[in-house]
Design a protein around this motif. Structure first.
Motif: not given
Lengths: 153, 403
Positions: B69-97
């Motif tokens: 539980g203490p150390d195991s973790v999995l993270g997935l990240q989606l990076d989107l560049r929406l335009s030259e100056r705009n971006a969005a990032v979503l990172q979902l993390v699962t670890r023992e809560t």
């Protein structure tokens, strides 16, 4: 290299391990003799590129040129050429670079360079995108569609 | 492992991310998106019959002597560049809560806008930058050790904030400077039931990188709300006839809280040194403490052996028992479980066995303080005497990957 038959198998294993470890030590690569150049499409939008700006682009410290122009940074696949490039441009070892980029990417600070699948693929990506820069072994950069922005040594 | 249905907020985030990911791609084929991830599979073995290791406030105690539980973790990240100056990032993390499940949580879910090449504003879910390395606390691949020293990183379990930040990143001569002011709120579950919140949170983090040296400093202020709602706690307070004024020191809202840290890192490709001092203080609902560590490692090819010394001191207990004559005995276990004071010595080695993966093993020798349970939970009854002042050895092994 093959293990001598006079050595016991256990020593053979150790010898192989030692050899393998020696190969893991950075600096033992033939790539050190490589000449690497930073390039863009000859018809592209990047006119010049200072070495300091190139370093900041490849370290994710900026994604634009001084005039605000957004740049797409192309990386080669993991290997000797890439390791040599980063060591020459940034002074950082491969393991430092990977840890450094994982911090930047997974805190949402920067996007990693776009990774090409090969040198040929990198050339295609650079020529197709007027805002892209990339690095190549000097001999691979002798392409009419490319211009050399910076020579690293 | 149990996987609960995704909460509504997370489903909404996912739907939004999917919509953002697919809609523009349908509209314009040149939308630039990247998917990446990180993971750690880690096991920690606690050599004690009475106590078990936990990242206090971050994961839940549980399992046998060996805990994933203490150390195991999995993270997935989606990076989107929406335009030259705009971006969005979503990172979902699962670890023992803190609840003991593995429910995924967005650790990043923000949109950003670059005003200039040097100044970016971000809004949404952000990683909290309270201490030098707290925004990379899940990214174990980026560090030498199995986990950041709990003596410092256990001072503040709030791993993300919902709010706005500014990243001002610029060159000053040969140094790279980042100024990072932020404001928002944060909410996490409490082990055994309930919630803790930081409201009206604001802070500033600053980093200077010059060659091999990185210096960091940070300060944050917030109002702390804690609602411990476990039935066991309620019946314990009833059994011991805690008056309302005493209960109000354990649960409630609006306590002044602050966090500060200074730290330094040195990495010249061979030597890797880091040191940090951090402080967490709260007027009520939790203890106030100071933590520090020094870690030194040296690379030998793909191997990086390291040594870390760390210590946490309690500055003020959860409840000042001198103000509650007659309740000292009943409050003692409460104060002890919230007192993470301990000192530790860790010896470990990191082996980069692939370009994108590292294997780490470390031994930690811990001595918990007087009246402190340190970074441990009681295996059995928390109220038992003799759970403080213990010597405990931990063996931790982990594999970290990035992809």
């Amino acid at each position: 290299m093959s293990c001598s038959e006079r050595l016991r198998p256990a020593y053979c294993g150790l010898l192989r391990l030692a050899l393998w470890l020696a190969l893991c030590v950075p600096g033992a690569h033939a790539a050190d003799a490589l000449e690497i150049v930073i390039v863009s499409a000859s018809a592209g939008n990047v006119a010049t590129l200072e070495r300091g700006i190139a370093e900041q682009l490849y370290l994710g410290q900026r994604s634009q040129l001084a005039d605000g122009h957004q740049i797409t940074v192309i990386d080669l696949p993991a290997g000797a050429i890439r390791d040599h490039f980063y060591r020459t441009l940034t002074g950082k070892k491969p393991s430092q670079i990977r840890a450094y980029w994982s911090r930047l990417v997974f805190t949402g600070r920067a996007r990693p360079p776009r990774e090409a699948t090969s040198v040929e693929n990198a050339i295609e990506l650079i020529i197709a995108n007027p805002d892209a820069i990339g690095y190549l072994p000097a001999e691979a950069a002798q392409h009419p569609g490319l211009k050399v922005l910076q020579q690293l040594d | 492992m149990t996987f609960k249905p995704l909460p509504r907020q997370l489903r909404a985030t996912l739907a939004l991310a999917l919509a953002a990911a697919t809609a523009p791609m349908a509209a314009a084929s040149d939308i630039d998106w990247r998917l990446s991830g990180f993971a750690t599979l880690g096991a920690v073995h606690t050599r004690s019959d009475t106590l078990q290791f936990a990242r206090v406030g971050i994961d839940a105690p549980g399992g046998g002597k060996t805990d994933f539980g203490p150390d195991s973790v999995l993270g997935l990240q989606l990076d989107l560049r929406l335009s030259e100056r705009n971006a969005a990032v979503l990172q979902l993390v699962t670890r023992e809560t803190q609840r003991g499940d593995y429910q995924p949580r967005p650790a990043l879910a923000f949109v950003s806008h670059a005003f200039t090449p040097e100044l970016t504003v971000r809004a949404g879910r952000l990683r909290s930058p309270f201490f030098m390395l707290s925004d990379t606390a899940d990214i174990n691949y980026s560090q030498a050790w199995v986990r950041p020293p709990v003596e410092v990183y256990g001072l503040n379990p709030f791993s993300d904030i919902d709010g706005v930040d500014l990243l001002y990143r610029t060159r000053v001569h040969d140094a790279f400077v980042e100024l990072h002011p932020y404001a928002g709120r944060s909410r996490i579950p409490v082990v055994d039931g309930g919630r803790a919140r930081l409201e009206d949170l604001w802070g500033m983090a600053m980093t200077v990188e010059a060659g091999s040296l990185t210096l960091s400093a940070g300060y944050a202020k917030a109002n702390l709300d804690v609602d411990r709602s476990s039935p066991e706690l309620a019946s314990y307070m009833d059994r011991n006839n805690f008056p309302a004024a005493l209960r109000a020191e354990l649960n409630g809202s609006g306590a002044d809280a602050s966090f500060s840290s200074v730290g330094a890192q040195w990495d010249d490709g061979v030597w890797r040194l880091s040191a940090e001092v951090a402080r967490s203080s709260a007027e009520r609902f939790t203890s106030s403490a100071t933590g520090a560590y020094f870690s030194a490692g040296r690379r030998f090819g793909a191997f990086l052996p390291y040594l870390t010394v760390a210590r946490q001191w309690e500055d003020a207990p959860l409840v000042d028992t001198s103000a509650w004559i007659g309740f000292e005995a009943a409050l003692a276990p409460f104060n002890r479980t919230r007192n993470q004071a301990q000192k530790s010595l860790t010896a470990g080695v990191r082996w980069d066995f692939r370009t994108d993966a590292a294997l780490k093993a470390e031994l930690t020798h811990v001595r918990t303080g007087d009246g402190a349970q340190g970074s441990f939970f009681a295996r059995n009854d928390t109220v038992t005497e003799g759970l403080d002042n213990q010597i405990i050895n931990l063996l931790s092994v982990s594999v970290d990957v990035v992809f």
